[in-house]
Write a protein that holds these residues in place. Structure first.
Motif, mmCIF file in Angstrom:
data_model
loop_
_atom_site.group_PDB
_atom_site.id
_atom_site.type_symbol
_atom_site.label_atom_id
_atom_site.label_comp_id
_atom_site.label_asym_id
_atom_site.label_seq_id
_atom_site.Cartn_x
_atom_site.Cartn_y
_atom_site.Cartn_z
ATOM 1 N N GLY A 215 0.868 -1.236 0.063
ATOM 2 C CA GLY A 215 0.047 -0.089 0.010
ATOM 3 C C GLY A 215 0.611 1.334 -0.199
ATOM 4 O O GLY A 215 0.312 2.346 0.044
ATOM 5 N N SER A 216 2.142 1.058 -0.235
ATOM 6 C CA SER A 216 3.060 2.296 -0.096
ATOM 7 C C SER A 216 3.180 2.801 -1.696
ATOM 8 O O SER A 216 3.438 2.274 -2.452
ATOM 9 N N ALA A 217 3.094 4.262 -1.571
ATOM 10 C CA ALA A 217 3.274 4.951 -2.666
ATOM 11 C C ALA A 217 4.595 4.783 -3.376
ATOM 12 O O ALA A 217 5.486 4.768 -2.649
ATOM 13 N N ALA A 218 4.918 4.481 -4.713
ATOM 14 C CA ALA A 218 6.018 4.421 -5.280
ATOM 15 C C ALA A 218 6.764 5.467 -5.285
ATOM 16 O O ALA A 218 8.089 5.524 -5.278
ATOM 17 N N ASP A 219 6.528 6.757 -5.258
ATOM 18 C CA ASP A 219 7.301 8.031 -5.433
ATOM 19 C C ASP A 219 7.607 8.601 -4.288
ATOM 20 O O ASP A 219 8.100 9.620 -3.938
ATOM 21 N N LEU A 220 7.498 7.752 -3.012
ATOM 22 C CA LEU A 220 8.317 8.116 -1.715
ATOM 23 C C LEU A 220 9.697 8.276 -1.856
ATOM 24 O O LEU A 220 10.480 8.750 -0.982
ATOM 25 N N ILE A 221 10.150 7.457 -3.027
ATOM 26 C CA ILE A 221 11.821 7.411 -3.066
ATOM 27 C C ILE A 221 11.882 7.243 -4.537
ATOM 28 O O ILE A 221 10.910 7.120 -5.261
ATOM 29 N N GLY A 222 13.511 7.612 -4.834
ATOM 30 C CA GLY A 222 13.482 7.739 -6.201
ATOM 31 C C GLY A 222 14.985 7.054 -6.491
ATOM 32 O O GLY A 222 15.764 6.687 -5.597
ATOM 33 N N PRO A 223 15.562 7.231 -7.704
ATOM 34 C CA PRO A 223 16.856 6.927 -7.776
ATOM 35 C C PRO A 223 17.861 7.476 -6.873
ATOM 36 O O PRO A 223 17.921 8.651 -6.641
ATOM 37 N N GLY A 224 18.991 6.411 -6.628
ATOM 38 C CA GLY A 224 19.871 7.022 -5.730
ATOM 39 C C GLY A 224 19.342 7.244 -4.081
ATOM 40 O O GLY A 224 20.051 7.610 -3.406
ATOM 41 N N ALA A 225 18.048 6.264 -3.912
ATOM 42 C CA ALA A 225 17.677 6.393 -2.512
ATOM 43 C C ALA A 225 18.619 5.803 -1.808
ATOM 44 O O ALA A 225 19.625 4.873 -1.933
ATOM 45 N N THR A 226 18.456 5.942 -0.462
ATOM 46 C CA THR A 226 19.362 5.635 0.556
ATOM 47 C C THR A 226 18.831 4.880 1.796
ATOM 48 O O THR A 226 17.473 5.069 1.709
ATOM 49 N N VAL A 227 19.421 4.121 2.708
ATOM 50 C CA VAL A 227 18.517 3.621 3.675
ATOM 51 C C VAL A 227 18.095 4.567 4.797
ATOM 52 O O VAL A 227 17.051 4.575 5.580
ATOM 53 N N ALA A 228 19.068 5.640 4.857
ATOM 54 C CA ALA A 228 18.581 6.873 5.567
ATOM 55 C C ALA A 228 17.092 7.438 5.060
ATOM 56 O O ALA A 228 16.110 7.779 6.036
ATOM 57 N N ASP A 229 16.874 7.533 3.764
ATOM 58 C CA ASP A 229 15.678 7.942 3.334
ATOM 59 C C ASP A 229 14.601 7.070 3.832
ATOM 60 O O ASP A 229 13.457 7.535 4.289
ATOM 61 N N LEU A 230 14.635 5.648 3.586
ATOM 62 C CA LEU A 230 13.685 4.687 4.097
ATOM 63 C C LEU A 230 13.538 5.047 5.797
ATOM 64 O O LEU A 230 12.376 4.746 6.154
ATOM 65 N N ALA B 128 15.152 1.657 -6.746
ATOM 66 C CA ALA B 128 15.396 2.589 -5.882
ATOM 67 C C ALA B 128 15.877 1.870 -4.386
ATOM 68 O O ALA B 128 16.873 2.177 -3.885
ATOM 69 N N CYS B 129 15.124 0.910 -4.141
ATOM 70 C CA CYS B 129 15.741 -0.019 -2.961
ATOM 71 C C CYS B 129 16.813 -0.855 -3.234
ATOM 72 O O CYS B 129 17.694 -0.835 -2.250
ATOM 73 N N CYS B 130 17.076 -1.121 -4.414
ATOM 74 C CA CYS B 130 18.234 -1.610 -4.744
ATOM 75 C C CYS B 130 19.307 -0.824 -4.619
ATOM 76 O O CYS B 130 20.515 -0.872 -4.174
ATOM 77 N N ASP B 131 19.188 0.446 -5.008
ATOM 78 C CA ASP B 131 20.335 1.615 -5.011
ATOM 79 C C ASP B 131 20.734 1.749 -3.523
ATOM 80 O O ASP B 131 21.798 1.932 -2.912
ATOM 81 N N ALA B 132 19.754 1.559 -2.441
ATOM 82 C CA ALA B 132 19.819 1.756 -1.076
ATOM 83 C C ALA B 132 20.606 0.442 -0.624
ATOM 84 O O ALA B 132 21.384 0.807 0.334
ATOM 85 N N LEU B 133 20.314 -0.534 -1.086
ATOM 86 C CA LEU B 133 21.175 -1.770 -0.527
ATOM 87 C C LEU B 133 22.394 -1.712 -0.881
ATOM 88 O O LEU B 133 23.396 -1.946 -0.075
ATOM 89 N N GLY B 134 22.631 -1.051 -2.176
ATOM 90 C CA GLY B 134 24.105 -1.223 -2.689
ATOM 91 C C GLY B 134 24.887 -0.167 -1.935
ATOM 92 O O GLY B 134 26.322 -0.381 -1.672
ATOM 93 N N ALA B 135 24.574 0.893 -1.434
ATOM 94 C CA ALA B 135 25.098 1.988 -0.962
ATOM 95 C C ALA B 135 25.320 1.663 0.818
ATOM 96 O O ALA B 135 26.166 2.483 1.288
ATOM 97 N N PHE B 136 24.720 0.773 1.094
ATOM 98 C CA PHE B 136 24.602 0.560 2.621
ATOM 99 C C PHE B 136 25.978 -0.205 3.343
ATOM 100 O O PHE B 136 26.171 -1.142 2.584
ATOM 101 N N ASP B 137 26.579 0.446 4.193
ATOM 102 C CA ASP B 137 27.715 -0.415 5.168
ATOM 103 C C ASP B 137 27.928 0.547 6.215
ATOM 104 O O ASP B 137 28.441 1.486 6.118
ATOM 105 N N VAL B 138 27.693 -0.529 7.058
ATOM 106 C CA VAL B 138 27.767 0.468 8.494
ATOM 107 C C VAL B 138 28.641 -0.469 9.488
ATOM 108 O O VAL B 138 28.624 -0.113 10.634
ATOM 109 N N ARG B 139 29.437 -1.230 8.954
ATOM 110 C CA ARG B 139 30.318 -2.332 9.613
ATOM 111 C C ARG B 139 31.410 -1.497 10.697
ATOM 112 O O ARG B 139 31.294 -1.848 11.901
#
Length: 364
Positions: free
Chosen positions: A25-40, A144-155
């Motif tokens: 039920g979440s709108a698609a335009d809540l995030i866009g290309p280059g999205a990050t985990v911080a956005d979510l 966009a969620c794939c973009d967020a996963l690719g950029a995530f690293d908090v080790r």
């Protein structure tokens, strides 16, 4: 994914589920290309704010787990606890995710949906509804969620996490294998790790009972500690009476009292129990809750307040809560202290016998 877990948890907790942008039920335009985990994570906080939830326990799977790690690092005051399920502090770099995002933007989700069962579950297991949801997701939002996963690293920042943390790993998970969860557990102070045999990547859907058991143990930690403190302050007799009167209608309220009032507020070390007793007595007088006041006069004695100190607190209430309220409060407290006096006298006599001091000396 949570259909077999959330209803059971909701018996004793308020459960809020959220959909990734472009999913459910979440709108698609809540995030866009280059999205990050911080956005979510920001969207999750917006949702919590809209529901009036200042603090909450958080549990997330895969990308949802990454969101939880971000919240624990950047907004620790909002979380009472964290559960990271079949997730990771990193997702093997941006390359594979850039390729997947490009594929989805070019072709849509059909090919990935056809392969979903092999990525999510052990052979022979499937949840058709989840696959259908995957197929129906918005390709742009998924990418966009794939973009967020690719950029995530908090080790490097894992040792900074101070929120009480549970890690749940599926032993058959090829996407985020147990080693990824062990890495988090080893770095986060006090973290607990549970490995589920026979579980793959979407453990709540494949092994709901095992996930539910782990989450209940994790979430009810404050309730257990709260019950210990509740008994220490109010006494076993009072708590036993309250528990004996508990039924299906009042169970969630009793859990709330133990978990929140006693497990979080009364255990906060900022104030001593003596100070909390004085504040509680004042609040009860102010609102005219004299039955509760009697209970907390007894609690104040257990927390070390003398009758003289209790009297001083009630005298203070006469100034700020009104003389009529203080009149009733003194009557209630005098009755309780009179009932307690034989026990106190016996205790003092025993103290004197043990120490050689004179029983009933001033200041007891």
């Amino acid at each position: 994914m949570w259909d077999k877990v959330a209803p059971e948890l909701s018996v004793t907790h308020r459960v809020v589920r959220w959909d990734l942008p472009g999913h459910g039920g979440s709108a698609a335009d809540l995030i866009g290309p280059g999205a990050t985990v911080a956005d979510l994570a920001g969207l999750v906080l917006d949702l919590a704010d809209s529901l009036g939830l200042e603090r909450f326990a958080y549990a997330g799977v895969s990308l949802g787990g990454a969101v939880g790690l971000h919240l624990a690092l950047h907004h620790p005051g909002r979380l009472s606890s964290l559960a990271v399920i079949c997730s990771s502090a990193h997702f093997n770099g941006s390359g594979p995710w850039e390729e997947r995002a490009a594929l989805v933007r070019r072709e849509g989700l059909a090919r990935l949906a056809d392969q979903a069962d092999t990525r999510w579950f052990t052979p022979g297991f499937s949840v058709p509804g989840l696959v259908a949801d995957h197929r129906a997701a918005d390709p742009a939002a998924y990418a966009a969620c794939c973009d967020a996963l690719g950029a995530f690293d908090v080790r490097e920042r894992l040792p900074e996490i101070a929120v009480r943390t549970l890690l749940i790993a599926g032993r058959e998970d090829p996407a985020t294998p147990p080693a990824h969860l062990r890495e988090i557990a080893d770095a986060v102070p006090g973290a607990a790790l549970v490995e589920l045999p026979g579980a793959s990547h979407l453990a709540p859907a494949q092994c709901p009972e095992a996930v539910l058991t782990a989450l209940r143990t994790h979430l009810d930690g404050p309730a257990k500690r709260g019950m210990e403190v509740r008994r220490q302050v109010l006494g076993d007799a009072h708590v036993d009476r309250a528990q004996s009167r508990q039924n299906a209608f009042t169970a969630r309220y009793q859990d709330f009292i133990s978990r929140y009032a006693w497990g979080e507020i009364w255990t906060d070390p900022t104030l001593s129990r003596r100070e909390r007793s004085m504040i509680t007595l004042t609040a009860l007088v102010a609102h005219g809750h004299y039955d509760e006041l009697a209970m907390h006069v007894r609690a104040a004695r257990r927390n070390g307040l003398t009758p003289e100190e209790i009297g001083a607190v009630l005298l203070q209430t006469a100034v700020y809560c009104g003389v009529p309220a203080a009149n009733s409060a003194f009557a209630t407290a005098q009755r309780v202290l009179a009932e307690e006096e034989p026990v106190l006298a016996e205790d003092e006599a025993q103290d004197g016998a043990d120490t050689g001091d004179t029983p009933g000396r001033p200041g007891r």
